[in-house]
Write a protein that holds these residues in place. Sequence first.
Motif, short mmCIF file in Angstrom:
data_model
loop_
_atom_site.label_atom_id
_atom_site.label_comp_id
_atom_site.label_asym_id
_atom_site.label_seq_id
_atom_site.Cartn_x
_atom_site.Cartn_y
_atom_site.Cartn_z
N GLU A 52 -8.02 -1.51 3.20
CA GLU A 52 -8.15 -2.91 2.26
C GLU A 52 -8.80 -4.11 2.51
OE1 GLU A 52 -4.46 -3.89 4.55
OE2 GLU A 52 -3.26 -2.11 3.67
N ASN A 100 -4.77 6.18 2.72
CA ASN A 100 -4.31 6.81 3.79
C ASN A 100 -4.24 7.67 3.77
OD1 ASN A 100 -3.86 3.85 4.73
ND2 ASN A 100 -1.92 4.18 5.42
N THR A 156 -0.13 -5.48 6.90
CA THR A 156 -2.02 -5.27 7.76
C THR A 156 -2.24 -5.76 5.76
OG1 THR A 156 -1.90 -2.88 6.27
CG2 THR A 156 -2.25 -3.17 8.43
N ASN A 157 -1.63 -6.21 5.01
CA ASN A 157 -2.17 -6.43 3.43
C ASN A 157 -2.72 -8.34 3.34
OD1 ASN A 157 -0.56 -4.53 0.35
ND2 ASN A 157 -1.58 -4.08 2.45
N CYS A 180 -4.35 -1.30 12.49
CA CYS A 180 -3.07 -0.81 12.57
C CYS A 180 -3.16 0.09 13.02
CB CYS A 180 -2.02 -0.30 11.56
SG CYS A 180 0.19 0.07 11.41
N ALA A 215 -0.95 3.69 0.77
CA ALA A 215 -0.28 4.39 1.70
C ALA A 215 1.05 5.59 1.01
CB ALA A 215 0.71 3.61 2.78
N HIS A 229 -6.71 2.01 -1.66
CA HIS A 229 -7.04 3.08 -0.75
C HIS A 229 -6.49 3.91 -0.65
CE1 HIS A 229 -4.34 0.06 1.49
NE2 HIS A 229 -4.40 1.53 2.20
N TYR A 235 2.76 9.83 15.90
CA TYR A 235 2.37 8.91 15.86
C TYR A 235 2.23 7.14 16.72
CZ TYR A 235 1.19 5.80 11.77
OH TYR A 235 0.79 4.50 11.05
N HIS A 265 3.23 -4.73 3.12
CA HIS A 265 2.98 -3.92 4.63
C HIS A 265 1.75 -5.97 5.18
CE1 HIS A 265 1.17 -1.72 8.01
NE2 HIS A 265 1.38 -0.85 7.77
N THR A 288 1.56 -1.94 -3.66
CA THR A 288 2.03 -1.04 -2.69
C THR A 288 3.11 -0.04 -4.58
OG1 THR A 288 2.16 -1.48 -0.43
CG2 THR A 288 2.55 0.53 -0.93
N HIS A 319 -4.61 10.10 6.59
CA HIS A 319 -3.80 10.62 7.58
C HIS A 319 -2.88 10.85 7.58
CE1 HIS A 319 -5.02 6.11 7.73
NE2 HIS A 319 -3.75 6.29 8.36
N LYS A 320 -2.46 10.52 5.75
CA LYS A 320 -1.07 10.65 5.81
C LYS A 320 -0.72 11.70 4.68
CE LYS A 320 -0.10 5.87 7.22
NZ LYS A 320 0.70 4.61 6.78
N ALA A 335 -9.72 3.53 8.36
CA ALA A 335 -8.65 3.28 8.17
C ALA A 335 -7.51 2.53 6.75
CB ALA A 335 -7.36 2.97 9.14
N GLY A 336 -6.44 3.39 6.99
CA GLY A 336 -5.86 1.43 5.50
C GLY A 336 -6.11 0.17 5.10
N ALA A 337 -6.12 0.14 6.77
CA ALA A 337 -6.02 -1.53 6.43
C ALA A 337 -7.48 -1.35 6.88
CB ALA A 337 -6.03 -1.93 8.13
C1 LIG Z 1 2.13 0.06 3.18
C2 LIG Z 1 0.77 0.16 4.09
N1 LIG Z 1 -0.13 -0.14 3.59
C3 LIG Z 1 -1.47 0.30 4.64
C4 LIG Z 1 -1.05 0.70 6.01
C5 LIG Z 1 -1.79 0.25 6.82
O1 LIG Z 1 -2.72 1.38 7.41
P1 LIG Z 1 -3.71 2.62 8.43
O2 LIG Z 1 -2.47 1.68 9.06
O3 LIG Z 1 -4.34 3.22 8.05
O4 LIG Z 1 -4.94 0.89 9.18
C6 LIG Z 1 0.48 1.46 6.06
C7 LIG Z 1 0.29 2.33 7.10
O5 LIG Z 1 0.63 1.56 9.02
C8 LIG Z 1 0.91 1.31 5.07
O6 LIG Z 1 2.13 2.11 5.31
#
Ligand SMILES: Cc1ncc(COP(=O)(O)O)c(C=O)c1O
Lengths: 445, 478
Positions: free
Chosen positions: B140, B265, B170-171, A326, B243, B263, A97, B168, B212, B267-268, B135-137
Motif C-alpha cells: 500500500e 497479498n 493499514t490503508n 501488520c 487482500a 497490491h 496467523y 482495513h 477493497t 501470503h493469503k 507485505a500488504g501494508a
Molecule cells: C483488507 C486488508 N488490507 C491490507 C492488509 C494488510 O496486509 P499485510 O498484513 O500483509 O500487511 C490486510 C491484512 O491484514 C487486509 O485484510
Amino acid sequence: MDYISINDQEKKEMFSSIGVSKAEDLFSVIPEKAKVKGLNLPKGLSEQELVSKFEILAGKNISLKQMKSFRGAGIYEHFIPSLVDEITGRSEFLTAYTPYQAEASQGTLQTIFEYQSLITQLTGLDVANASMYDGASALAEAALVSIRSTGKKKLLVSSALHPEYFQVLKTYLQGLAIDIKTIPLDGGNTSTKDLKNLFDPDTASVIIQSPNFFGQIEDLEEIKKLCEPAGFLLISVVNPISLGILKSPGEAGSDICVGEGQVLGNPSGMGGFTFGFMSCKQSLAWKMPGRIVGQTTDTKGRRGFVLTLQSREQHIRREKATSNICTNSALNALAGCVYLSGWGPEGFKKLSTLNLSKSRYAFEEIIKIKGFSAAFSNHNFFNEFVIKTTKDVNKLQSKLLDEKILGPLELEKFFPEFKNCLLFCVTEARTKKDIDKLVDILKEC
Amino acid sequence: MEKLLKEISVDGYKAYSVPEADVPIKDPGKILEDKLLRKKQPGLPEISEAELNRHFTRLSKENYALSTNFYPLGSCTMKYNPPVNEKISKLSGLANLHPYQSEDTLQGALEILFELEKNLCEITGMDAFSLQPAAGAQGEFTGLLIARAYFNSKKEKRTKIIVPDSAHGTNPASAALAGFEIVSLKSESNGILNPAKVKEVLTNDVAAIMLTVPNTLGVFEKDILAVEEAVHKNGSLMYYDGANLNALLGVSRPGNMGFDILHVNLHKTFSTPHGGGGPGAGPVGVKKFLADFLPYPSVKKSSEKYFLNYNMPKSIGRVRSFYGNFPVLVKAYAYILASGAEGLKRVSEQAVINANYLLSILGKKLNSPAGNRCMHEFVLSGKDLTLNGVRTLDLAKRLLDYGYYAPTIYFPLIVEEAIMIEPTETETKAALDEFAQTFIKILEEAKTDPEKLKNSPQNTPVTRLNEVEAARKPILHW
Ligand SMILES: Cc1ncc(COP(=O)(O)O)c(C=O)c1O
C-alpha cells in the motif's frame, strides 16, 4: 492440481441451501465489463510435475552449497543448527496467523516474548518489538520514530551505511519534508570531525552502522558523546553476531538499535529470509512501530501472553498509527529465537570470536600477497574487510568462480570512489582450507 | 503452561557447539580497541539441545494453526498451505543464493521472478509489477508513493487520499506514512459505496481513492464502474487493496474495473504459510503509464537471459533491501503453476460457494448487515447477543473451547459487534456443517447459560487473559 475436494451431491445441497442453481449466480453482481473469460495461464501441474519443474529452475542457479562464499554485504552465510529448521518447520508454527486470539496462540506469543527478551539482552536496550520486514525498513521506521519523538526534521546518516538501507530510508521519507545529510568517511569509518560540523540542534537522529558496510567497527560511544548534550537520538544498525564480543548498542548510548536478523538462523535465500529487529529505550516504547507481546495473567492467575500496547497500532488509531505494519516476519524471527537460545553466553562469544579470528586470518594472508593491500589503516573490523588490489578484478572474479568460489564484493558497484576495492567476508562457515585455497588463487591472479 | 527459557536455563549447558578453531584464535581484547568491547555478557539461556527441542515443541502444541484447526479468520484468508510449496522454497538451489551473486549464476531465480510478474499481470489485469514489497501494508505504502511520484511528474499538487470507513486499518496508516492527508468516506449500511457520495469528496487535490473489492463486508462494489468514472474524471487514481482477491481469481480483474495501482497479498490468496504473522509478500501492480515509477530493480529478459534492471530514473526507490521476500514469491509461483487457469477459477468459485453456504445457515441466526449474499467472506453482527450481556468476544472465545480458531471480530469497525467469517475454498462441506452446528449451539448457550460464554475459554492452555493489565503494567521481556 488444486486443493479443493467437493462432490456433485455436496454441491447440490449447498446450492439449494443458498438458493441458487449454479456458481455463476453468485457472481451476477459483477458487471460484465469487469469480468474475464478465462485466464491465459497454462494448465495446472501435478505435484510430481511441479517439483520437477522447480528442481530444474533451482538447477539453473549456482547455490552457496556449490560454492565457497566470501561475500557478505548485508546477507551472510552462517551455520544453521538443525534444531532451527526442526522448530520453524513445525506446522503448528508455520501455518498459524498473527495471534489475535491469545488463548489459542500461546505458543506463538510465548516464542515472541522469548525473542523480545533475547533481543533486549543482546542489544542492551529495554524493549524490543516482534520483528519488522528487514533491516533496511526497520531502520527507516526507526528514523521515523526519531522524527516523531524529537519533533525535529534533520537526519545525519553515516556514508558507511549499507547503500540499500540508505535507499530504503530515502524512499520511506520522501513523503515528509526531511533534510537528510550524509556524514563523510574518514578512511573506512564515519568521520567524527565532519559529524561535529554537521550536527546542529535541529538534528532528530544520527544513524550509524557498526560494523559498517565496510566491516569497520564504529565507536558509537564517542559519537554519542560528541553530539551531547542535545536532544537527538542515536540510532545504531548492528550485526547481531558481532554482539557476542562488541559493546552492546545500549551500553554505548544508542537510543534505538535495529539490524538484519537473517544471520540468526536463516539461510541466505537471495536476500529473502530476512527479519528486521528493533529495540529501544523504555522512554520510546510507546513510539515503537510493529507488534509487541506482553506478559499477563489468566483468570486463574496463571502466566500468559498477549499482543499489547495496541493503542499505537493501525487497527485502532488508523491515520494516526505510528506505523502500518501488520504482517511482519514472525517465522524468520522464530528461527532467530531458536538460534539465539542454544549457544549460551560463552558459546555465543566463542562464535563471535571465531568469526573475528577467521576474517583476521584471511586478512593477514591476503595482504601478504603482492598486489593486495589493506584499504584502511584502522584494522578494527569484525568479519568483513576491504582490500585494495592492482589486479584485474573481472579476471580475478571469474577465476574464483571457475574454482567454485564466490569472491568478494566489488565496492565500486555502490561506491564509485572505491575503485579496485574488494569487500571480503569470512564467517565461521569457512574453513582454513577454504581460505587457503582463496589465497592460493589470488596469488595466481 | 510452559516455563520460560530463562527458567529452564542451567549454568554451563548448551545446545549447539562452535567448531574447533582451525585458524589461530584471536583474543578480541588484544586486536580490537578496548572501548569497543562488550563488558557485560548478554543473558542468553543455557539449555541442552534435547530440552530446547522439547521447550519449543511443547510451545508449538499450545498453538492453533491451519494444520490443527479450522481458521475462519475473515480478511486473512487462511486457506490450506500445501506442504509442497514449503518443500520447493527450500530446494538448495533456491534457498542458498546470495543476493549479490552475478546474474549468470541466478538465472533460475530471476526466471521465477520474471514469470511470477507475468502471471500476476494476467491474473489482475495490470501491466507491470514490483515484487519487492514485503507485505500488504508495505505494498500500500509503495503504491501510494507511486501515486505521489506520478502527480509530482505532472506538476500537480494532490495531497489527499480517500479511504472508506470500512477499509482495513493499514490503508489510512499507509496513506499517512506516505505523507497524505486522509479523507474518510462513509459507506452505506451494507458497506457499499454510493457513487454520489464519492463525488462529493472528490476535490481536485485528491490523489487517489483506496478500495477493497469485494469490500470488507464481503460484498462486491456493484457500482464500481460508476465510481471509477467519477474518480478518473477528477484526474485521481484508483487504488485496489488486493487482500480479497481470493474471491475473484479467473472471474474478474481489478485491471478490468479500471484500477490503476494495486497490491496483492501473496501470503493469503496464493497460499503461502505465514507463521505466526509473516513473512508475507505484497507485490504492487500498475497500469503501463505508472510502470516507470515502480521500485527498482525490476527483472527483465533480453535474448534468453534474465537480468536486473537498475536503470529506472523515475522510480520511487527501494522499499526493502534486495529483491523482496524471495521464498514467499517462490511459493506463490508454485501455487499458481499447480492450480493453472482452471484451478484458480475453481478456487474463487468454491471460496464463494463455501462462504455463501455458511451465510445461508448462520445468517438465519444472527443479523447480517450486508444481506444474504456475499463473496468469499461475510460479516455478522453479534449485537443481539448483548441482550444477555454476552459480547462477540465471548462468542469467539467459546469457539476456541470447541476447537475452532475464532473468526475475525470487531472488524470492520462500521458493524457493531462485528464477526467476520471466511471459510476459504479448502474446507469441506462436512467441516463447514460441523462449524455451523457448533456456532448455533453456542448461540443457544448464549441464551441459556451466558456465563458459560463469559467464562470461556476453559479448554485452552490458559483461560481468558487480562489484556488491560498487560497494557497498564507492560512486562515486555523476562
Ligand atoms: C483488507 C486488508 N488490507 C491490507 C492488509 C494488510 O496486509 P499485510 O498484513 O500483509 O500487511 C490486510 C491484512 O491484514 C487486509 O485484510
